[in-house]
Design an enzyme around this catalytic site. Structure first.
Site, short mmCIF file in Angstrom:
data_model
loop_
_atom_site.label_atom_id
_atom_site.label_comp_id
_atom_site.label_asym_id
_atom_site.label_seq_id
_atom_site.Cartn_x
_atom_site.Cartn_y
_atom_site.Cartn_z
N ASN A 142 0.84 -1.21 0.00
CA ASN A 142 0.00 0.00 0.00
C ASN A 142 0.87 1.25 0.00
OD1 ASN A 142 -3.06 -0.39 0.12
ND2 ASN A 142 -2.32 -1.98 1.52
N HIS A 181 -8.42 -1.36 5.89
CA HIS A 181 -8.74 -2.65 6.50
C HIS A 181 -9.30 -3.58 5.42
CE1 HIS A 181 -9.78 -5.36 9.74
NE2 HIS A 181 -10.91 -5.58 9.11
C1 GRF Z 1 -3.35 -4.97 3.86
O1 GRF Z 1 -4.19 -6.01 3.49
C2 GRF Z 1 -4.07 -4.00 4.77
O2 GRF Z 1 -5.42 -3.85 4.48
C3 GRF Z 1 -3.90 -4.65 6.11
O3 GRF Z 1 -2.59 -5.19 6.09
C4 GRF Z 1 -2.21 -5.43 4.74
C5 GRF Z 1 -0.95 -4.68 4.51
O4 GRF Z 1 -0.39 -4.92 3.25
N1 GRF Z 1 -4.16 -3.72 7.19
P1 GRF Z 1 0.85 -4.08 2.74
O5 GRF Z 1 1.90 -4.10 3.83
O6 GRF Z 1 0.39 -2.69 2.44
O7 GRF Z 1 1.31 -4.80 1.51
#
Ligand code: GRF
Length: 192
Positions: free
Chosen positions: A20, A111
């Protein structure tokens, strides 16, 4: 005359993979983007996400400390870097109500479920097990209660019969990468 960069300064808090974060960095570079990833804080020194920050020359810190020490340090960094929004992205600590009260800027979280359904961990396994027809992701404001703040954006997907937790995670992660950027642009829409 120097041109001031008017993009909103955001800080991203991570704990691991950082997909992300990577996506927010990429989107923030577009001209039309209203935000700039200015600071990255991880509570794990070995989180892969820190590499993206380094590669993009974004200030980054790892703070592997107990919550009160982590929060004090983070609070100072937020203030000295004039951060305007905090984005939690795969950040595995639960921030204390004291921190949330003290910080006085919006904190967002992403989330992997359609909140208020499936708060907490292992959302994909739980969605499959409970035979939910749909799942998705939610970007919301953070308040004192876990995964309970006001919803900014949700993206929904149909769970197919052949899905398992892994395939569902993959599909939803794609949605997350759209949703976080959209949520930020939405809350910053009226900002000059
Ligand atoms: C994502 O699925 C987010 O929604 C959750 O943890 C995961 C993190 O993924 N809270 P990344 O580290 O951004 O790849």
């Amino acid at each position: 005359m120097a041109v001031l960069n008017s993009k909103t300064r955001i800080a991203v808090f991570i704990s691991g993979r950082g997909s992300n974060l990577k996506n927010l960095i990429r989107k923030s570079k577009l001209n039309k983007s209203k935000y700039r990833v200015y600071l990255v804080i991880s509570n794990k020194a070995d989180s892969k996400g820190l590499d993206y920050a380094k590669k993009n020359k974004i200030k980054n810190y790892s703070i592997e400390k107990k919550l009160p020490v982590f929060e004090n340090y983070a609070l100072r960094l937020i203030k000295t870097n004039k951060i305007e929004v905090i984005c939690l992205a795969g950040f595995m600590k639960i921030l204390s109500p004291i921190f949330i009260k003290k910080i006085k800027i919006p904190i967002l979280n992403i989330h992997p479920s359609l909140l208020p359904k499936l708060k907490g961990l292992n959302t994909h396994e739980r969605a499959i097990k409970a035979k939910h027809k749909f799942s998705g992701c939610t970007v919301h404001y953070v308040n004192e209660k876990l995964d309970s703040g006001k919803i900014i954006i949700q993206k929904k997907i149909k769970i197919s019969k052949s899905d398992n937790a892994k395939s569902l995670e993959k599909k939803i992660l794609k949605l997350e990468h759209k949703a976080y950027d959209e949520a930020l642009e939405k809350i910053l829409f009226f900002k000059k």
